[in-house]
Design an enzyme around this catalytic site. Structure first.
Site, mmCIF file in Angstrom:
data_model
loop_
_atom_site.group_PDB
_atom_site.id
_atom_site.type_symbol
_atom_site.label_atom_id
_atom_site.label_comp_id
_atom_site.label_asym_id
_atom_site.label_seq_id
_atom_site.Cartn_x
_atom_site.Cartn_y
_atom_site.Cartn_z
ATOM 1 N N ARG A 43 0.928 -1.297 -0.164
ATOM 2 C CA ARG A 43 -0.048 -0.091 -0.168
ATOM 3 C C ARG A 43 0.741 1.220 0.188
ATOM 4 O O ARG A 43 2.045 1.187 0.414
ATOM 5 C CB ARG A 43 -0.981 0.164 1.424
ATOM 6 C CG ARG A 43 -1.864 -1.090 1.468
ATOM 7 C CD ARG A 43 -2.184 -0.984 2.957
ATOM 8 N NE ARG A 43 -2.836 -2.109 3.325
ATOM 9 C CZ ARG A 43 -4.037 -2.688 3.420
ATOM 10 N NH1 ARG A 43 -5.125 -1.659 2.772
ATOM 11 N NH2 ARG A 43 -4.735 -3.574 3.698
ATOM 12 N N HIS A 80 -23.550 41.634 -9.592
ATOM 13 C CA HIS A 80 -24.823 41.948 -8.880
ATOM 14 C C HIS A 80 -25.483 40.787 -8.120
ATOM 15 O O HIS A 80 -25.823 40.605 -7.285
ATOM 16 C CB HIS A 80 -25.717 42.719 -9.723
ATOM 17 C CG HIS A 80 -26.944 43.172 -9.197
ATOM 18 N ND1 HIS A 80 -28.239 42.223 -8.984
ATOM 19 C CD2 HIS A 80 -27.544 44.106 -8.447
ATOM 20 C CE1 HIS A 80 -29.033 42.867 -8.489
ATOM 21 N NE2 HIS A 80 -28.826 44.027 -8.008
ATOM 22 N N ARG A 100 -25.799 48.780 2.320
ATOM 23 C CA ARG A 100 -25.519 49.348 0.961
ATOM 24 C C ARG A 100 -26.954 49.914 0.835
ATOM 25 O O ARG A 100 -28.014 49.137 0.636
ATOM 26 C CB ARG A 100 -25.465 48.429 0.041
ATOM 27 C CG ARG A 100 -24.014 47.753 -0.165
ATOM 28 C CD ARG A 100 -23.981 46.719 -1.074
ATOM 29 N NE ARG A 100 -22.706 46.320 -1.522
ATOM 30 C CZ ARG A 100 -22.179 45.106 -1.158
ATOM 31 N NH1 ARG A 100 -22.538 44.206 -0.326
ATOM 32 N NH2 ARG A 100 -20.875 44.894 -1.498
ATOM 33 N N ARG A 136 -23.582 53.137 4.470
ATOM 34 C CA ARG A 136 -23.032 53.670 3.495
ATOM 35 C C ARG A 136 -24.014 54.275 2.523
ATOM 36 O O ARG A 136 -25.113 54.144 2.056
ATOM 37 C CB ARG A 136 -22.278 52.777 2.589
ATOM 38 C CG ARG A 136 -21.599 53.241 1.158
ATOM 39 C CD ARG A 136 -21.197 52.298 0.109
ATOM 40 N NE ARG A 136 -22.221 51.790 -0.649
ATOM 41 C CZ ARG A 136 -21.952 50.683 -1.386
ATOM 42 N NH1 ARG A 136 -20.577 50.275 -1.606
ATOM 43 N NH2 ARG A 136 -23.003 50.203 -2.234
ATOM 44 N N GLU A 178 -11.998 52.802 -1.960
ATOM 45 C CA GLU A 178 -12.224 51.740 -2.956
ATOM 46 C C GLU A 178 -11.567 52.148 -4.320
ATOM 47 O O GLU A 178 -11.858 51.556 -5.333
ATOM 48 C CB GLU A 178 -13.897 51.249 -3.021
ATOM 49 C CG GLU A 178 -14.553 52.624 -3.153
ATOM 50 C CD GLU A 178 -16.100 52.197 -3.229
ATOM 51 O OE1 GLU A 178 -16.519 50.839 -3.333
ATOM 52 O OE2 GLU A 178 -16.751 52.916 -2.709
ATOM 53 N N GLY A 215 -12.987 49.005 0.478
ATOM 54 C CA GLY A 215 -14.144 48.122 -0.383
ATOM 55 C C GLY A 215 -13.166 47.589 -1.465
ATOM 56 O O GLY A 215 -13.046 48.121 -2.595
ATOM 57 N N THR A 216 -12.960 46.338 -1.108
ATOM 58 C CA THR A 216 -12.041 45.537 -2.133
ATOM 59 C C THR A 216 -12.765 45.142 -3.610
ATOM 60 O O THR A 216 -11.859 44.554 -4.218
ATOM 61 C CB THR A 216 -11.380 44.386 -1.179
ATOM 62 O OG1 THR A 216 -12.520 43.608 -0.728
ATOM 63 C CG2 THR A 216 -10.365 44.690 -0.427
ATOM 64 N N ASN A 217 -13.826 45.158 -3.457
ATOM 65 C CA ASN A 217 -14.485 44.758 -4.920
ATOM 66 C C ASN A 217 -14.098 45.655 -6.028
ATOM 67 O O ASN A 217 -13.650 45.442 -6.770
ATOM 68 C CB ASN A 217 -16.223 44.847 -4.883
ATOM 69 C CG ASN A 217 -16.529 43.840 -3.704
ATOM 70 O OD1 ASN A 217 -15.910 42.965 -3.665
ATOM 71 N ND2 ASN A 217 -17.939 44.155 -3.129
ATOM 72 N N ASP A 218 -14.550 47.177 -5.411
ATOM 73 C CA ASP A 218 -14.198 48.098 -6.650
ATOM 74 C C ASP A 218 -12.575 48.106 -6.644
ATOM 75 O O ASP A 218 -12.153 48.523 -7.829
ATOM 76 C CB ASP A 218 -14.800 49.420 -6.150
ATOM 77 C CG ASP A 218 -16.218 49.560 -6.874
ATOM 78 O OD1 ASP A 218 -16.327 49.271 -8.315
ATOM 79 O OD2 ASP A 218 -16.989 49.628 -6.219
ATOM 80 N N CYS A 251 -14.650 45.765 4.025
ATOM 81 C CA CYS A 251 -16.091 45.361 3.672
ATOM 82 C C CYS A 251 -16.347 44.725 2.331
ATOM 83 O O CYS A 251 -17.613 44.797 2.070
ATOM 84 C CB CYS A 251 -16.983 46.531 3.991
ATOM 85 S SG CYS A 251 -16.655 47.770 2.653
HETATM 86 C C1 PEP Z 1 -16.571 47.321 -2.929
HETATM 87 O O1 PEP Z 1 -16.738 47.952 -3.867
HETATM 88 O O2 PEP Z 1 -15.829 46.667 -2.233
HETATM 89 C C2 PEP Z 1 -17.991 47.548 -1.735
HETATM 90 C C3 PEP Z 1 -18.082 46.758 -0.736
HETATM 91 O O3 PEP Z 1 -18.867 48.249 -2.434
HETATM 92 P P1 PEP Z 1 -19.841 47.541 -3.623
HETATM 93 O O4 PEP Z 1 -19.530 46.049 -3.753
HETATM 94 O O5 PEP Z 1 -21.192 47.779 -3.171
HETATM 95 O O6 PEP Z 1 -19.679 48.278 -4.651
HETATM 96 MG MG MG Z 2 -17.743 49.737 -4.030
#
Ligand code: PEP
Ligand code: MG
Length: 864
Positions: A93, A440, A547, A603, A730, A751-754, A816
């Site tokens: 094995r 979204h 939001r 926000r 952001e 805001g780590t998404n933007d 966030c």
């Molecule tokens: C972001 O941009 O990280 C954020 C939290 O805001 P949203 O996703 O609403 O743009």
């Molecule tokens: Mg944003």
């Protein structure tokens, strides 16, 4: 009790000789075996030997030995064979350092040949012996001689003719007789296993499971126990828990090999524990069963883990061949860890460390049952975990109609927009053709706790309202039943069996231990009272991002909102906003009531206004009617608001500067709701956050206006209240300018998404189309919208945090974006000294667990 190891070791001087041979180590209690040299299986077998369990005699070959085998340097076969009784059958094995890294399959019955077959015929019966030999030849042919398994498909004969046919195929294909020498067979097996470990596919597979490039393979050669005797004989595996639920229950499988039983046509597969449904091992061999369960319990206690025991019963006597960590579902993993700690076998902190944060999602949502059949229609990005079944709807209106009929439905769209929120709310799951982790549908899906798959780009919409065609040509129409598995990203046909969410006592206990260990706060991104309630249920320490724009998509508000957008002057706009004020105040009052004094960060309005305007002719006609305007006016207005690049256009703080009445109304609503919370006996100091800032003067200007509104509310009401102002960082420029921005505010929330979108110049809504390709090619290690890009975006975060802190040492720092709930990203935030992370409510427990694990690791000095 018959004990193979003890019987065979007693007075055996060969063992000592072997311990001096660097290639071959007999596994005894004192042998120099380590997991890092001989692998996890060898080490575990040694532990079983030390527990005095009846383990058959076993020899371990080290990583170095197997490495040398790969380069053609075989150890002395005679030295290995002389460790075992001359007529033994052996099995080999794999033993990799971490058993999860896998390895080549075990090869059994090495040593089978003409002579052994004849001998075994006398004890096992000729049929069983021949069958054993035939199976071995075939396994050897496939694994060692690398023959195509199909070559043996046509052999239908059994007994001697079947064996002869199998040997013939072997000889014709290899031009050699089947090896009769046990030493030659063993050498072939060892070579083939070493070769299999080195293959590219095996290497990639184990590296995907976290194995280092240079991971070694050890092998264990074990004596097989001949299952001969009048008393019970058989083989099986057993564990003391149900591997799906983790509840205490003896589970596993057992196959009885008694010739007598088989000859009488009785069933050979028995239950382990006494069972109404049929015969069990406990009935036919109660002593063996009792010994086995006692061994399993001892292994659990001493190996400090819930184990799966591989065993054989030889003439009534139990032998333990192997012990591996019992397989387990995510929910079982939690229950097992908690019970081990409650039984005093491990500490609560160890229990916390044993649960994979990613796997916690499986407890928070219903899941497709582990054994359920999966008919996969398409695979996309697993954007929000959990599974749900429903009938396909292609429009939000159809989703609402379906919900009204109480029929679960799945909303399937090319992509979603704020207009779809009500449809999403009415659905049990969402599927989109486009989008990525922060599009979204993904953000709203996670917020609602809805299973969601985005970026299923192989789907073809025949029209925007369906039907859709899958890559394999299946057509899915409205009303077809599908299941969204948002944990794996698979869209399944029909209704597979499901497993409910499990927020049970074990989960609650684990989370208590988690919170005792954690040293970074976890808040939730929550926009609605339902989100806020979920956040509280999951013990979020406040709302880190509300939001507010989602509040304007609700029924009754959208038209007022559109009226506000159509206002020509500031005064007109302010007048329409007056009508929105009580609704907005009510929104905040509800959130504050649910959060009971915990911090809430609101926000201010962020998206471009035209997202609230209808794009279709019908929508524009309806709006014209509602506002009493000619349709042409409405269409013209919609056209004038067109932006080439809306995400970089008139949105966020820019709206606050250009159309200040919107923020005026929002902050007034926040302050009035704050006074209501004080009246209700749950006072709070709200956080007011300005989005999409890129320059300090924007903050200076908006901050002055907010101060004026606060002063007005204080004066009107004759009451005092406090608030904290913050900026959402952001844009890359806001990170660079954090030192200039910080003096105006009390907190910076990244805001780590933007920020990811702008740092990469990569659309968060479109990246899903090619992201998997980029990751597969190794250009990005992970989807940066999913796992924080520590090298690039992380540097912007560190820079922003350092500059902000240098200018304003007391400033609160947080994150966030969606990364706030990602375990790997939480490590970064903790190390960078952030005060809290904020994530979708359903990710709060995952974030709490990940944060606790990093804190424990730090405490015990395991930090990287
Ligand atoms: C972001 O941009 O990280 C954020 C939290 O805001 P949203 O996703 O609403 O743009
Ligand atoms: Mg944003």
């Amino acid at each position: 009790m018959h004990c193979c190891v003890r019987v065979l070791c007693c007075g055996n001087t060969k063992g000592a000789a072997v311990q001096n041979n660097p290639d071959i180590t007999l596994i005894t209690a004192g042998a120099p075996i380590t997991a890092s040299k001989h692998g996890g299986r060898a080490k575990c077998l040694q532990r079983l030997v030390r527990l005095d369990l009846p383990v058959p005699r076993t020899v371990a070959l080290s990583f170095g030995t197997v490495n040398r085998i790969t380069s053609g340097d075989l150890p002395d076969m005679a030295k290995i064979l002389e460790q075992f009784a001359p007529d033994s059958l052996l099995c080999v094995r794999p033993s990799s350092e971490d058993p999860d890294w896998g390895g080549p399959g075990a090869v059994l019955n090495i040593g089978m040949n003409e002579a052994r077959c004849a001998e075994l015929g006398e004890t096992l019966g000729p049929e069983a012996a021949v069958q054993l030999y035939q199976r071995f030849v075939q396994a050897y042919a496939v694994h060692v001689a690398e023959l195509d398994p199909d070559l043996f498909d046509d052999i239908t004969d059994t007994g001697q003719p079947g064996l002869a046919a199998t040997l013939r195929v072997y000889e014709e294909e290899t031009d050699e007789p089947f090896p009769q020498e046990p030493g030659a067979q063993l050498a072939g097996v060892l070579r083939s296993m070493a070769r299999a470990w080195g293959s590219t596919s095996a290497r990639l597979l184990r590296q995907a499971k976290g194995a280092p490039v240079e991971a070694g393979l050890g092998l264990v050669v074990q004596q097989m126990i001949p299952l001969v005797g009048q008393a019970e004989c058989g083989a099986g595996v057993m564990q003391l828990v149900d591997v799906v639920t983790g509840q205490l229950q003896i589970t596993g499988r057992y196959r009885s090999r008694n010739r007598e039983r088989a000859a009488l046509g009785a069933t050979t597969t028995l239950y382990l524990q006494r069972d109404k449904r049929g015969p069990a091992l406990e009935d036919v061999a109660p002593e063996a069963f009792a010994a086995l369960t006692a061994y399993a319990a001892l292994m659990r206690e001493k190996l400090r883990e819930e184990m799966q025991v591989e065993f054989v019963i030889e003439n009534g006597a139990v032998h333990i061949l192997d012990g591996v960590r019992a397989p387990r579902s995510s929910r079982a993993a939690v229950r097992i860890a908690v019970r081990l700690a409650q039984d005093g076998i491990i500490t609560p902190q160890e229990a916390v460390m044993r649960v994979d944060p990613h796997s916690l999602n499986a407890l928070l949502h219903p899941q497709v049952a582990p054994g359920a059949k999966r008919d996969i229609l398409v695979t996309g990005i697993a954007a929000s975990p959990g599974a749900a079944t429903g009938r396909i709807v292609f429009t939000s209106a159809a989703a609402q109609a379906s919900a009204a009929r109480r029929e679960p439905c799945v909303l399937v769209r090319r992509e979603t927009s704020p207009e779809d929120i009500r449809g999403m709310h009415a659905s049990v799951a969402v599927l989109t053709e486009r989008g990525g982790m922060s599009s979204h549908a993904a953000v709203i899906g996670r917020g609602f706790g809805l299973p969601c798959i985005v970026g299923a780009s192989s789907l073809r919409f025949q029209t925007s309202k369906g039907p859709i065609t899958t890559a394999d040509g299946r057509v899915l129409k409205a009303g077809d039943m599908i299941t969204i598995d948002g944990t794996t990203g698979q869209v399944l046909a029909g209704e597979p069996e499901m497993l409910g969410a499990a927020l049970d006592d074990a989960f609650q206990t684990l989370m208590q231990w988690v919170d005792a260990a954690r040293d970074i706060e976890v808040r939730a991104n929550a926009d609605t009272p339902e989100d806020a309630q979920t956040a509280r249920n999951f013990k979020a320490q406040g709302i880190g991002l509300c939001r507010t724009e989602h509040m304007f998509s609700q029924p009754g508000r959208l038209t007022v909102m559109r009226e506000m957008i159509f206002a020509d002057t500031g005064a007109e706009r302010a007048a329409v906003l007056e009508r929105l004020l009580p609704m907005q105040r009510d929104d905040f009052a509800q959130l504050f009531r649910i959060m009971q004094g915990l911090p809430v960060c609101v926000r201010l309005f962020d998206p471009p206004l035209h997202e609230f305007l209808p794009t279709s002719r019908t929508g524009q006609r309806e709006l014209a009617k509602a506002l009493g305007l000619p349709v042409s006016d409405v269409s013209r207005r919609v056209e004038t608001m067109f932006e080439y690049n809306p995400m970089l256009g008139l949105r966020g703080v820019r709206l606050g500067v250009i159309l200040p009445e919107i923020y005026d109304m929002q902050v007034r609503a926040i302050f009035e709701a704050t006074l209501l919370a004080i009246d209700a006996g749950a006072p709070l100091v709200p956080d007011v956050m300005i989005p999409l800032v890129s320059a300090a003067p924007e903050v200076e200007l908006v901050s002055a206006r907010i101060k004026a509104v606060a002063a007005a509310v204080r004066a009107e009401k004759g009451r005092d209240f406090n608030y904290r102002l913050g900026v959402m960082v952001e844009t890359p420029r806001a990170c660079l300018q954090a030192g200039e921005i910080a003096p105006y505010v009390e907190f910076l929330s990244f805001g780590t998404n933007d920020l990811t979108q702008m740092a990469y110049g990569l659309s968060r809504d479109d990246a899903g189309r090619f992201m998997s390709n980029y990751v597969q090619k190794g250009i990005y290690p992970e989807d940066p919208f999913h796992v924080l890009d520590v090298d690039g975006v992380g540097e912007l975060l560190s820079l922003g945090a350092d500059r902000g802190r240098a200018a304003s040492p007391e400033i609160t720092l947080s994150i966030c974006g969606e990364h706030g709930g990602n375990p790997e990203s939480i490590a970064f935030c903790r190390d960078a000294g952030f005060d809290y992370v904020s994530c979708s409510p359903y990710r709060v427990p995952v974030a709490r667990l990940a944060a606790a694990q990093y804190a424990i690791r730090h405490k015990i000095g395991l930090d990287d």
